[in-house]
Write an enzyme that holds these catalytic residues in place. Structure first.
Site, PDB file in Angstrom:
ATOM      1  N   THR A  43      28.898  -1.275 -30.804  1.00 13.58           N
ATOM      2  CA  THR A  43      27.466  -0.940 -30.875  1.00 13.58           C
ATOM      3  C   THR A  43      27.102  -0.168 -29.609  1.00 13.58           C
ATOM      4  O   THR A  43      27.601  -0.467 -28.519  1.00 13.58           O
ATOM      5  CB  THR A  43      26.585  -2.203 -31.019  1.00 13.58           C
ATOM      6  OG1 THR A  43      26.718  -3.004 -29.840  1.00 13.58           O
ATOM      7  CG2 THR A  43      26.961  -3.014 -32.256  1.00 13.58           C
ATOM      8  N   GLY A  44      26.242   0.826 -29.770  1.00 12.91           N
ATOM      9  CA  GLY A  44      25.881   1.641 -28.613  1.00 12.91           C
ATOM     10  C   GLY A  44      27.076   2.415 -28.085  1.00 12.91           C
ATOM     11  O   GLY A  44      27.392   2.351 -26.898  1.00 12.91           O
ATOM     12  N   GLY A  45      27.704   3.161 -28.993  1.00 14.32           N
ATOM     13  CA  GLY A  45      28.908   3.897 -28.576  1.00 14.32           C
ATOM     14  C   GLY A  45      28.695   5.393 -28.462  1.00 14.32           C
ATOM     15  O   GLY A  45      29.662   6.158 -28.453  1.00 14.32           O
ATOM     16  N   THR A  46      27.439   5.811 -28.370  1.00 12.25           N
ATOM     17  CA  THR A  46      27.188   7.259 -28.338  1.00 12.25           C
ATOM     18  C   THR A  46      27.235   7.841 -26.927  1.00 12.25           C
ATOM     19  O   THR A  46      27.423   9.050 -26.769  1.00 12.25           O
ATOM     20  CB  THR A  46      25.802   7.567 -28.962  1.00 12.25           C
ATOM     21  OG1 THR A  46      24.814   6.735 -28.323  1.00 12.25           O
ATOM     22  CG2 THR A  46      25.796   7.297 -30.457  1.00 12.25           C
ATOM     23  N   GLY A  61      27.917   6.737 -22.395  1.00 13.60           N
ATOM     24  CA  GLY A  61      28.269   5.751 -21.370  1.00 13.60           C
ATOM     25  C   GLY A  61      29.496   4.908 -21.678  1.00 13.60           C
ATOM     26  O   GLY A  61      30.538   5.412 -22.125  1.00 13.60           O
ATOM     27  N   ILE A  62      29.351   3.611 -21.449  1.00  9.63           N
ATOM     28  CA  ILE A  62      30.478   2.672 -21.567  1.00  9.63           C
ATOM     29  C   ILE A  62      31.003   2.629 -23.004  1.00  9.63           C
ATOM     30  O   ILE A  62      32.219   2.627 -23.235  1.00  9.63           O
ATOM     31  CB  ILE A  62      30.025   1.263 -21.108  1.00  9.63           C
ATOM     32  CG1 ILE A  62      29.718   1.279 -19.598  1.00  9.63           C
ATOM     33  CG2 ILE A  62      31.078   0.209 -21.444  1.00  9.63           C
ATOM     34  CD1 ILE A  62      28.952   0.054 -19.093  1.00  9.63           C
ATOM     35  N   GLY A  63      30.093   2.601 -23.977  1.00  9.84           N
ATOM     36  CA  GLY A  63      30.512   2.517 -25.384  1.00  9.84           C
ATOM     37  C   GLY A  63      31.294   3.745 -25.810  1.00  9.84           C
ATOM     38  O   GLY A  63      32.289   3.647 -26.557  1.00  9.84           O
ATOM     39  N   SER A 106      26.193  -8.298 -17.566  1.00  7.91           N
ATOM     40  CA  SER A 106      25.909  -7.538 -16.338  1.00  7.91           C
ATOM     41  C   SER A 106      25.979  -8.495 -15.167  1.00  7.91           C
ATOM     42  O   SER A 106      25.610  -9.674 -15.307  1.00  7.91           O
ATOM     43  CB  SER A 106      24.501  -6.930 -16.393  1.00  7.91           C
ATOM     44  OG  SER A 106      24.143  -6.459 -15.087  1.00  7.91           O
ATOM     45  N   TYR A 136      15.499  -8.033 -17.637  1.00  9.87           N
ATOM     46  CA  TYR A 136      16.840  -7.509 -17.940  1.00  9.87           C
ATOM     47  C   TYR A 136      17.913  -8.548 -17.596  1.00  9.87           C
ATOM     48  O   TYR A 136      18.802  -8.831 -18.395  1.00  9.87           O
ATOM     49  CB  TYR A 136      17.076  -6.205 -17.168  1.00  9.87           C
ATOM     50  CG  TYR A 136      18.458  -5.626 -17.371  1.00  9.87           C
ATOM     51  CD1 TYR A 136      18.815  -5.025 -18.565  1.00  9.87           C
ATOM     52  CD2 TYR A 136      19.417  -5.694 -16.357  1.00  9.87           C
ATOM     53  CE1 TYR A 136      20.096  -4.492 -18.764  1.00  9.87           C
ATOM     54  CE2 TYR A 136      20.692  -5.176 -16.535  1.00  9.87           C
ATOM     55  CZ  TYR A 136      21.030  -4.578 -17.736  1.00  9.87           C
ATOM     56  OH  TYR A 136      22.286  -4.053 -17.923  1.00  9.87           O
TER      57      TYR A 136
HETATM   58  N1  LIG Z   1      25.514   1.263 -16.423  1.00  9.83           N
HETATM   59  C1  LIG Z   1      25.454   0.141 -15.747  1.00  9.83           C
HETATM   60  O1  LIG Z   1      25.337   0.124 -14.519  1.00  9.83           O
HETATM   61  C2  LIG Z   1      25.535  -1.180 -16.477  1.00  9.83           C
HETATM   62  C3  LIG Z   1      25.677  -2.348 -15.716  1.00  9.83           C
HETATM   63  C4  LIG Z   1      25.745  -3.570 -16.351  1.00  9.83           C
HETATM   64  C5  LIG Z   1      25.673  -3.635 -17.727  1.00  9.83           C
HETATM   65  N2  LIG Z   1      25.520  -2.491 -18.455  1.00  9.83           N
HETATM   66  C6  LIG Z   1      25.413  -2.622 -19.904  1.00  9.83           C
HETATM   67  O2  LIG Z   1      26.311  -1.758 -20.536  1.00  9.83           O
HETATM   68  C7  LIG Z   1      25.847  -1.462 -21.850  1.00  9.83           C
HETATM   69  C8  LIG Z   1      26.001   0.036 -22.093  1.00  9.83           C
HETATM   70  O3  LIG Z   1      25.155   0.702 -21.201  1.00  9.83           O
HETATM   71  P1  LIG Z   1      25.529   2.109 -20.533  1.00  9.83           P
HETATM   72  O4  LIG Z   1      25.398   1.908 -19.080  1.00  9.83           O
HETATM   73  O5  LIG Z   1      26.745   2.663 -21.104  1.00  9.83           O
HETATM   74  O6  LIG Z   1      24.215   2.927 -20.939  1.00  9.83           O
HETATM   75  P2  LIG Z   1      23.935   4.104 -21.964  1.00  9.83           P
HETATM   76  O7  LIG Z   1      24.790   5.266 -21.658  1.00  9.83           O
HETATM   77  O8  LIG Z   1      22.458   4.264 -21.967  1.00  9.83           O
HETATM   78  O9  LIG Z   1      24.431   3.513 -23.344  1.00  9.83           O
HETATM   79  C9  LIG Z   1      23.661   2.640 -24.109  1.00  9.83           C
HETATM   80  C10 LIG Z   1      24.139   2.731 -25.534  1.00  9.83           C
HETATM   81  O10 LIG Z   1      23.386   1.772 -26.284  1.00  9.83           O
HETATM   82  C11 LIG Z   1      22.759   2.454 -27.342  1.00  9.83           C
HETATM   83  N3  LIG Z   1      21.494   1.825 -27.695  1.00  9.83           N
HETATM   84  C12 LIG Z   1      20.389   1.619 -26.924  1.00  9.83           C
HETATM   85  N4  LIG Z   1      19.426   1.047 -27.652  1.00  9.83           N
HETATM   86  C13 LIG Z   1      19.932   0.881 -28.903  1.00  9.83           C
HETATM   87  C14 LIG Z   1      19.433   0.362 -30.104  1.00  9.83           C
HETATM   88  N5  LIG Z   1      18.183  -0.125 -30.224  1.00  9.83           N
HETATM   89  N6  LIG Z   1      20.227   0.377 -31.205  1.00  9.83           N
HETATM   90  C15 LIG Z   1      21.495   0.871 -31.141  1.00  9.83           C
HETATM   91  N7  LIG Z   1      22.022   1.386 -30.025  1.00  9.83           N
HETATM   92  C16 LIG Z   1      21.245   1.380 -28.921  1.00  9.83           C
HETATM   93  C17 LIG Z   1      22.567   3.874 -26.858  1.00  9.83           C
HETATM   94  O11 LIG Z   1      22.426   4.752 -27.955  1.00  9.83           O
HETATM   95  P3  LIG Z   1      21.000   5.405 -28.381  1.00  9.83           P
HETATM   96  O12 LIG Z   1      20.405   5.930 -27.151  1.00  9.83           O
HETATM   97  O13 LIG Z   1      21.392   6.387 -29.405  1.00  9.83           O
HETATM   98  O14 LIG Z   1      20.220   4.287 -29.001  1.00  9.83           O
HETATM   99  C18 LIG Z   1      23.884   4.097 -26.140  1.00  9.83           C
HETATM  100  O15 LIG Z   1      24.896   4.415 -27.052  1.00  9.83           O
HETATM  101  C19 LIG Z   1      24.425  -1.991 -21.921  1.00  9.83           C
HETATM  102  O16 LIG Z   1      24.399  -3.212 -22.619  1.00  9.83           O
HETATM  103  C20 LIG Z   1      24.077  -2.216 -20.468  1.00  9.83           C
HETATM  104  O17 LIG Z   1      23.094  -3.208 -20.295  1.00  9.83           O
HETATM  105  C21 LIG Z   1      25.457  -1.279 -17.864  1.00  9.83           C
END
Ligand SMILES: NC(=O)c1ccc[n+]([C@@H]2O[C@H](COP(=O)([O-])OP(=O)(O)OC[C@H]3O[C@@H](n4cnc5c(N)ncnc54)[C@H](OP(=O)(O)O)[C@@H]3O)[C@@H](O)[C@H]2O)c1
Length: 249
Positions: free
Chosen positions: A12-15, A17-19, A137, A150
């Protein structure tokens, strides 16, 4: 032998960043990968970037209807699921007094109700030997100012990993969490902070990280791959922290 040969992996959320990094890595290890997102623009970009690598499906993580449709789509096509990386999430930071109730509700809808809905709906479809990975996190275990809502969402998700591990062990499914520190992804640009404030925020976090940098999405994807694969066959209910030393030094 590839680590996820013939496995079906839903991220989920693979578009972005991490996904997105996990989708590429899991596919390179032989998995059939399905990723989700909710934003039409990033979904389109991801469809182009992941062509031939992963299927991209529009699915709001916090919508029971969308998750039910996703489960039906994946199981119609692939029969079941081996790896479920519940990664979709959003982040917003503000002192308690400045955080809008609507932001609190949206954080809990996407970050907590989302993985709960997915666990509930995908559980009967997870194959024996399967693995669920929840993205938590480090702030879930820290008292970082500005992170009340958060951080609480991520502490809730950490708890899901323990309970779901207990419930799914009998079905031969492991459930774990990966807990990232600061990772360079688009999430920071979505927090509504002015560029200057964001720069200061990033600098102050970097100064607290013993390895003196943000992590890369691929560094979290590798930990998720470990948990997804048989390399982690005796690990369940655990959380792996990948944070450059931030929470322990
Ligand atoms: N980056 C960090 O420093 C960090 C640190 C700790 C934990 N995390 C966690 O890592 C995970 C991924 O985050 P990321 O940092 O890779 O950020 P990101 O690049 O913003 O990725 C977030 C992903 O989640 C999707 N998403 C958001 N809302 C959604 C919804 N309602 N339904 C379906 N998809 C949704 C986004 O797609 P759309 O925009 O298309 O919806 C995107 O694919 C998150 O759970 C975040 O809390 C990140």
């Amino acid at each position: 032998m590839k680590k996820l040969e013939n496995k079906v992996a839903v991220i989920t959320g693979g578009t972005t960043g991490i996904g997105l990094a996990a989708a590429r890595l899991f596919a390179s290890e032989g998995a059939k990968v399905i990723v989700t997102g909710s934003n039409p623009k990033t979904l389109d970009v991801a469809r182009a970037e992941l062509a031939g690598v992963a299927e991209v499906v529009a699915s709001d993580a916090g919508s029971a209807k969308d998750i039910a449709a996703l489960v039906a789509h994946v199981t119609d096509k692939h029969g079941g699921v081996d790896v479920l990386f519940l990664n979709a999430g959003i982040a917003k930071f503000a002192p308690i007094g400045d955080l809008d109730e609507s932001v609190f509700d949206e954080l809990f809808r996407v970050n907590v109700k989302g993985p709960w809905l997915a666990l509930k709906s995908f559980a009967p479809k997870l194959r024996r030997g399967g693995s669920v990975i929840l993205n938590t996190s480090v702030v879930g275990n820290l008292g970082m100012a500005g992170s009340t809502a958060y951080a609480a969402t991520k502490a809730a998700v950490r708890s899901f990993a323990r309970t779901a591990a207990a419930e799914l062990a009998g079905a031969g499914v492991r459930v774990n969490a990966v807990s990232p520190g600061p990772i360079e992804t688009p999430i920071y640009g979505k927090m509504g902070m002015p560029a200057e404030a964001l720069k200061g925020f990033a600098e102050s976090i970097t100064a607290q990280v013993p390895l003196s940098r943000f992590g890369r999405p691929e560094e979290i994807a590798k930990a998720a791959l470990f948990l997804a694969s048989d390399d982690a066959s005796y690990i369940t209910a655990e959380e792996i922290v990948v944070d450059g030393g931030l929470s322990n030094v």
